[in-house]
Design a protein around this motif. Structure first.
Motif, mmCIF file in Angstrom:
data_model
loop_
_atom_site.group_PDB
_atom_site.id
_atom_site.type_symbol
_atom_site.label_atom_id
_atom_site.label_comp_id
_atom_site.label_asym_id
_atom_site.label_seq_id
_atom_site.Cartn_x
_atom_site.Cartn_y
_atom_site.Cartn_z
ATOM 1 N N THR A 7 0.820 -1.212 0.000
ATOM 2 C CA THR A 7 0.000 0.000 0.000
ATOM 3 C C THR A 7 0.854 1.263 0.000
ATOM 4 O OG1 THR A 7 -1.862 1.084 1.115
ATOM 5 C CG2 THR A 7 -0.208 0.068 2.541
ATOM 6 N N ASP A 8 0.267 2.366 -0.431
ATOM 7 C CA ASP A 8 0.891 3.698 -0.368
ATOM 8 C C ASP A 8 2.246 3.768 -1.079
ATOM 9 O OD1 ASP A 8 -1.005 3.399 2.129
ATOM 10 O OD2 ASP A 8 -0.877 5.533 1.647
ATOM 11 N N LEU A 9 2.152 3.744 -2.421
ATOM 12 C CA LEU A 9 3.354 3.780 -3.260
ATOM 13 C C LEU A 9 3.815 5.220 -3.523
ATOM 14 C CD1 LEU A 9 1.718 1.081 -3.856
ATOM 15 C CD2 LEU A 9 2.886 1.071 -6.049
ATOM 16 N N HIS A 10 2.852 6.106 -3.745
ATOM 17 C CA HIS A 10 3.141 7.517 -4.045
ATOM 18 C C HIS A 10 4.122 7.649 -5.225
ATOM 19 C CE1 HIS A 10 1.005 9.396 -0.578
ATOM 20 N NE2 HIS A 10 1.104 8.160 -0.132
ATOM 21 N N PHE A 11 3.862 6.855 -6.254
ATOM 22 C CA PHE A 11 4.744 6.789 -7.430
ATOM 23 C C PHE A 11 4.739 8.084 -8.244
ATOM 24 C CE2 PHE A 11 4.980 5.137 -11.989
ATOM 25 C CZ PHE A 11 6.346 4.927 -11.976
ATOM 26 N N ARG A 12 5.935 8.478 -8.665
ATOM 27 C CA ARG A 12 6.084 9.563 -9.638
ATOM 28 C C ARG A 12 7.117 9.138 -10.665
ATOM 29 N NH1 ARG A 12 5.888 15.633 -7.525
ATOM 30 N NH2 ARG A 12 4.978 15.361 -5.468
ATOM 31 N N ASN A 13 6.732 9.239 -11.922
ATOM 32 C CA ASN A 13 7.699 9.019 -12.990
ATOM 33 C C ASN A 13 7.454 10.060 -14.078
ATOM 34 O OD1 ASN A 13 9.778 7.819 -14.423
ATOM 35 N ND2 ASN A 13 8.357 6.472 -15.529
ATOM 36 N N ALA A 14 6.271 9.979 -14.736
ATOM 37 C CA ALA A 14 5.908 11.039 -15.685
ATOM 38 C C ALA A 14 5.662 12.350 -14.932
ATOM 39 C CB ALA A 14 4.659 10.622 -16.461
ATOM 40 N N VAL A 15 5.103 12.243 -13.742
ATOM 41 C CA VAL A 15 4.944 13.440 -12.898
ATOM 42 C C VAL A 15 6.327 13.813 -12.359
ATOM 43 C CG1 VAL A 15 3.945 14.352 -10.743
ATOM 44 C CG2 VAL A 15 2.568 12.884 -12.245
ATOM 45 N N PRO A 16 6.737 15.071 -12.564
ATOM 46 C CA PRO A 16 8.102 15.433 -12.157
ATOM 47 C C PRO A 16 8.252 15.593 -10.645
ATOM 48 C CG PRO A 16 6.941 17.348 -13.039
ATOM 49 C CD PRO A 16 6.018 16.174 -13.204
ATOM 50 N N GLY A 17 9.523 15.625 -10.214
ATOM 51 C CA GLY A 17 9.824 15.922 -8.816
ATOM 52 C C GLY A 17 9.548 14.759 -7.891
ATOM 53 N N THR A 18 9.559 15.069 -6.610
ATOM 54 C CA THR A 18 9.249 14.046 -5.620
ATOM 55 C C THR A 18 8.433 14.683 -4.509
ATOM 56 O OG1 THR A 18 10.185 12.247 -4.290
ATOM 57 C CG2 THR A 18 11.402 14.334 -4.262
ATOM 58 N N SER A 19 8.074 13.899 -3.531
ATOM 59 C CA SER A 19 7.260 14.405 -2.428
ATOM 60 C C SER A 19 8.048 15.415 -1.607
ATOM 61 C CB SER A 19 6.836 13.228 -1.551
ATOM 62 O OG SER A 19 6.227 13.694 -0.374
ATOM 63 N N SER A 20 7.339 16.377 -1.024
ATOM 64 C CA SER A 20 8.012 17.308 -0.109
ATOM 65 C C SER A 20 8.435 16.568 1.163
ATOM 66 C CB SER A 20 7.077 18.472 0.225
ATOM 67 O OG SER A 20 5.882 17.970 0.780
ATOM 68 N N ASP A 66 1.260 7.806 -15.095
ATOM 69 C CA ASP A 66 1.947 7.029 -14.048
ATOM 70 C C ASP A 66 1.077 5.857 -13.583
ATOM 71 O OD1 ASP A 66 4.278 8.437 -14.112
ATOM 72 O OD2 ASP A 66 3.802 9.748 -12.422
ATOM 73 N N LEU A 67 -0.226 6.089 -13.499
ATOM 74 C CA LEU A 67 -1.119 4.987 -13.119
ATOM 75 C C LEU A 67 -1.079 3.872 -14.161
ATOM 76 C CD1 LEU A 67 -4.509 6.395 -11.749
ATOM 77 C CD2 LEU A 67 -2.768 5.095 -10.493
ATOM 78 N N ALA A 68 -1.051 4.275 -15.435
ATOM 79 C CA ALA A 68 -1.012 3.278 -16.517
ATOM 80 C C ALA A 68 0.283 2.460 -16.456
ATOM 81 C CB ALA A 68 -1.155 3.967 -17.868
ATOM 82 N N GLU A 69 1.371 3.117 -16.084
ATOM 83 C CA GLU A 69 2.654 2.423 -15.928
ATOM 84 C C GLU A 69 2.567 1.387 -14.793
ATOM 85 O OE1 GLU A 69 5.439 2.323 -17.458
ATOM 86 O OE2 GLU A 69 6.971 1.733 -15.992
ATOM 87 N N LYS A 97 -10.755 3.809 -14.998
ATOM 88 C CA LYS A 97 -10.616 3.729 -16.455
ATOM 89 C C LYS A 97 -9.292 3.020 -16.759
ATOM 90 C CE LYS A 97 -13.379 7.735 -17.547
ATOM 91 N NZ LYS A 97 -13.326 9.196 -17.455
ATOM 92 N N ILE A 98 -8.405 2.995 -15.771
ATOM 93 C CA ILE A 98 -7.085 2.375 -15.965
ATOM 94 C C ILE A 98 -7.017 1.002 -15.297
ATOM 95 C CG2 ILE A 98 -4.625 2.639 -15.431
ATOM 96 C CD1 ILE A 98 -5.136 5.692 -15.913
ATOM 97 N N PHE A 99 -7.481 0.908 -14.061
ATOM 98 C CA PHE A 99 -7.502 -0.389 -13.372
ATOM 99 C C PHE A 99 -8.891 -1.009 -13.497
ATOM 100 C CE2 PHE A 99 -3.798 1.509 -11.480
ATOM 101 C CZ PHE A 99 -2.939 0.422 -11.366
ATOM 102 N N LYS A 100 -8.948 -2.312 -13.222
ATOM 103 C CA LYS A 100 -10.237 -3.021 -13.254
ATOM 104 C C LYS A 100 -10.931 -2.807 -11.913
ATOM 105 C CE LYS A 100 -12.177 -7.656 -13.649
ATOM 106 N NZ LYS A 100 -12.828 -7.646 -12.345
ATOM 107 N N ARG A 101 -12.162 -2.320 -11.945
ATOM 108 C CA ARG A 101 -12.893 -2.065 -10.701
ATOM 109 C C ARG A 101 -13.264 -3.384 -10.046
ATOM 110 N NH1 ARG A 101 -16.336 2.190 -8.533
ATOM 111 N NH2 ARG A 101 -16.003 3.507 -10.352
ATOM 112 N N PRO A 102 -12.890 -3.572 -8.789
ATOM 113 C CA PRO A 102 -13.229 -4.854 -8.143
ATOM 114 C C PRO A 102 -14.712 -4.940 -7.808
ATOM 115 C CG PRO A 102 -12.013 -3.419 -6.625
ATOM 116 C CD PRO A 102 -12.112 -2.679 -7.922
#
Ligand SMILES: [Fe+2]
Length: 236
Positions: A7-20, A66-69, A97-102
């Motif tokens: 849980t709680d990945l907070h992924f950024r790749n296409a979104v620039p920068g990182t968390s504060s 990033d979600l699609a990745e 729209k990206i993940f399958k709704r459970p």
């Protein structure tokens, strides 16, 4: 039946920068997810549950990329997955729209998983409130004898009350607890959101567990063994 949980990945790749918040290693999360899914697959889990906050900046135009990745990484892991959004993810209508709704209810062997993937922050607030309590009550009142354990999946915390300026708990957590406690089911409640996590806490017959955030050291994931009467959680 054995679950994997992260849980709680907070992924950024296409979104620039990182968390504060510096300890959130947003930009490494693609690699860490690959590694952890491999670990869980080697543990022989039947399903991997992801507890939300997959991305870090839900309103950034590149967040969907990033979600699609992440979806691609989950798909390539070769293990079934159940993914819910958190408060750092786009609204469920866009997220799914990206993940399958459970489905609300998923039966695997003698385990029933009940998923609340629609709980979002209230307008102008940071906490959430479960909306359809009447529906939840009706669902939990059905207590089939051949269900050994019921696993309840959501992003926010039901119990214990977290003493913090930031609201981690559902606003109506007492009402949610009451429904679960009165159901007579053996319930294991699975949450994310509170990055420190906590070990299994039992209260009035219901067990509550919160995983530590995967984006912070030691980048954990978990197995939850539901094959016996006692539920065993192991951190990897
Ligand atoms: Fe969260």
């Amino acid at each position: 039946m054995k679950l994997g949980f992260l849980t709680d990945l907070h992924f950024r790749n296409a979104v620039p920068g990182t968390s504060s918040i510096e300890k959130r290693r947003c930009r490494q999360m693609g690699d860490v997810l690959c590694r952890n899914l491999k670990l869980l697959k080697n543990e022989g889990v039947d399903l991997v549950v992801c507890g939300g906050d997959l991305v870090d900046e839900p309103d950034h135009p590149a967040a969907l990329k990033d979600l699609a990745e992440l979806r691609r990484i989950f798909d390539e892991a070769g293990v079934p997955t159940l993914v819910i959004p958190g408060n750092h993810d786009p609204h469920p209508d866009d997220f799914y729209k990206i993940f399958k709704r459970p489905d609300r209810v998923l039966r695997i062997g003698d385990i029933e998983l009940i998923t609340f993937c629609e709980d979002v922050p209230l307008t102008g607030a940071e906490d959430s409130e479960r909306q359809d309590l009447a529906g939840m009550e009706k669902l939990f009142a059905k207590n089939s004898r051949d269900v050994r354990h019921t696993v309840v999946v959501q992003h926010y915390i039901i119990y214990p009350p977290i003493d913090s300026e930031y609201p981690y708990n559902y606003r109506n957590f007492s009402a949610i607890r009451a429904i679960m406690e009165e159901s007579g089911r053996s319930i294991f409640s699975l949450s994310g959101h509170y990055h420190r996590g906590f070990d299994v806490i039992e209260k009035n017959g219901v067990s509550y567990f919160c995983g530590k955030a995967m984006c912070e050291e030691p980048f954990p994931c978990y197995t939850v063994d539901l094959s016996g009467d006692e539920i065993e959680v192991r951190e990897l």
